[in-house]
Design an enzyme around this catalytic site. Structure first.
Site, mmCIF file in Angstrom:
data_model
loop_
_atom_site.group_PDB
_atom_site.id
_atom_site.type_symbol
_atom_site.label_atom_id
_atom_site.label_comp_id
_atom_site.label_asym_id
_atom_site.label_seq_id
_atom_site.Cartn_x
_atom_site.Cartn_y
_atom_site.Cartn_z
ATOM 1 N N LYS A 145 -6.548 -83.786 -49.355
ATOM 2 C CA LYS A 145 -6.064 -83.419 -48.018
ATOM 3 C C LYS A 145 -6.747 -82.152 -47.513
ATOM 4 O O LYS A 145 -7.083 -82.032 -46.332
ATOM 5 C CB LYS A 145 -4.539 -83.212 -48.037
ATOM 6 C CG LYS A 145 -3.764 -84.497 -47.939
ATOM 7 C CD LYS A 145 -3.871 -85.106 -46.548
ATOM 8 C CE LYS A 145 -3.051 -86.381 -46.455
ATOM 9 N NZ LYS A 145 -3.339 -87.153 -45.251
ATOM 10 N N LYS A 167 -11.450 -105.087 -49.494
ATOM 11 C CA LYS A 167 -10.190 -105.624 -48.985
ATOM 12 C C LYS A 167 -9.841 -105.077 -47.605
ATOM 13 O O LYS A 167 -10.401 -104.082 -47.153
ATOM 14 C CB LYS A 167 -9.067 -105.360 -49.985
ATOM 15 C CG LYS A 167 -8.786 -103.909 -50.255
ATOM 16 C CD LYS A 167 -7.549 -103.815 -51.149
ATOM 17 C CE LYS A 167 -7.124 -102.364 -51.246
ATOM 18 N NZ LYS A 167 -5.828 -102.155 -51.813
ATOM 19 N N LYS A 181 -6.436 -100.193 -43.447
ATOM 20 C CA LYS A 181 -6.043 -99.620 -42.157
ATOM 21 C C LYS A 181 -7.212 -98.866 -41.536
ATOM 22 O O LYS A 181 -7.536 -99.007 -40.373
ATOM 23 C CB LYS A 181 -4.866 -98.675 -42.391
ATOM 24 C CG LYS A 181 -4.043 -98.460 -41.171
ATOM 25 C CD LYS A 181 -2.640 -97.925 -41.411
ATOM 26 C CE LYS A 181 -2.321 -97.318 -42.745
ATOM 27 N NZ LYS A 181 -0.915 -97.421 -43.100
#
Ligand code: TRP
Length: 329
Positions: free
Chosen positions: A111, A194, A197
């Site tokens: 992050k 795959k 998002k």
């Protein structure tokens, strides 16, 4: 019968991969276990959403999950920020979480790299809040993907530390729930890997017919087979795999034969796939819209969920406060 807790991120729409991966498992799980599913809206504050977005996102996400089969009669479905007890347990757990270990968490370091201008303390203590979410119901199982394993490890650490510090065997150490079989993977439309998002390769459950067609027609293919029964390249294999989720077996056989005899036209296959995807998604899409515009239903679900969740949260908090040594005068 296990106690299961899972938090659902309140950003981003569900795609077909989520549907066949997580959702079908959640749906099955909720009838076999005591399940708590909540929308993690406190967690979403770590990335500073604007006030005008926050509520709408929560509403959208809960509508999508309900439309996909989360059953408020079976599972306890609630909004994280409706439980003050979560915030209180988070405060208490922060006293036994060490800054060093939080800074070393791989997800925190990631992050910091991704949002260097917003390294807030909530980001640092993200795993503490997540631990509070889980142990507030004394859960033993947490159905999450591999990316959440570091957080689960921290949760176990905090639970163990609390038990040791107060010399009790109070909190169970929760484990990841792997459903006893490997997860179903739906491939994306970009030819590799795959559906995801962030990859921009997905079909969302709210996509309309036109959007679906556009996305499928733009899917990656190859220049076509040149000899009979030629092995398929990854992009083509992926299109066939997606078909297996939504198309009739006879349709798949038809295109497989065309491929094997080198007569396949990818445009025709894509048109069929787009058609079948839309047929599959249409009822889900309509359900999402129906639920998200049904204020009364949503209010009822959220209210009942908060009440049920609060029951177990209040009990835990009372016991925790007592163990820590808080006493009424
Ligand atoms: N961190 C989880 C995610 O990003 C969401 C989450 C928050 C969660 N609290 C939780 C998951 C508790 C399981 C249990 O997906």
């Amino acid at each position: 019968m296990e106690t299961v807790v899972s938090g659902i991120r309140s950003t981003g729409n569900l795609h077909l991969g989520n549907y066949f991966g997580a959702l079908t498992n959640f749906s099955r799980m909720q009838y076999e276990n005591k399940c708590y599913f909540f929308i993690a809206d406190y967690h979403s504050l770590t990335t500073h959403p604007t006030p005008s977005d926050l509520h709408g996102h929560v509403r959208q996400v809960i509508s999508e999950y309900l439309a996909c089969g989360l059953d408020p009669e079976a599972a306890t479905i609630y909004i994280q920020s409706d439980l003050n007890e979560v915030a209180e347990l988070y405060l208490l757990l922060n006293m036994i979480a060490y800054v060093g270990e939080l800074e070393r968490t791989t997800t925190f370091k990631e992050k910091v790299r991704l949002q260097p201008d917003n390294v807030n303390a909530g980001l640092l203590t993200y795993p503490v809040l997540m631990a509070a979410d889980i142990i507030i119901h004394k859960a033993s199982k947490v159905p999450v993907g591999k990316d959440q394993e570091p957080h689960l490890e921290m949760t176990r650490k905090f639970a163990r530390r609390f038990n040791n510090m107060y010399n009790v065997n109070y909190f169970p150490e929760p484990e990841a729930y792997n459903f006893g079989r490997s997860l179903v993977k739906v491939p994306g439309l970009d030819g590799t890997g795959k559906m995801g998002k962030t990859e921009g390769n997905g079909i969302f459950l709210v996509d309309d017919e036109k959007t679906i067609r556009k996305k499928v027609m733009a899917a990656v293919t190859d220049s076509g087979p040149v000899e009979q029964n030629q092995e398929m390249s990854e992009p083509i294999k992926n299109l066939f795999t997606i078909m297996e989720f939504v198309s009739d077996p006879s349709v798949i056989d038809y295109f497989r034969e065309k491929y094997n005899s080198c007569e396949i036209r990818y445009g025709e296959l894509k048109k069929q796939l787009a058609h079948d995807l839309n047929l599959f998604i249409e009822p889900i899409r309509e359900k999402i819209y129906a639920i998200s515009s049904d204020d009364e239903y949503l209010r009822k679900v959220v209210k009942t969920g908060a009440e049920k969740a609060r029951e177990s949260a209040v009990k835990t908090l009372g016991e925790v406060r007592e163990l820590i040594g808080f006493k009424p005068f």
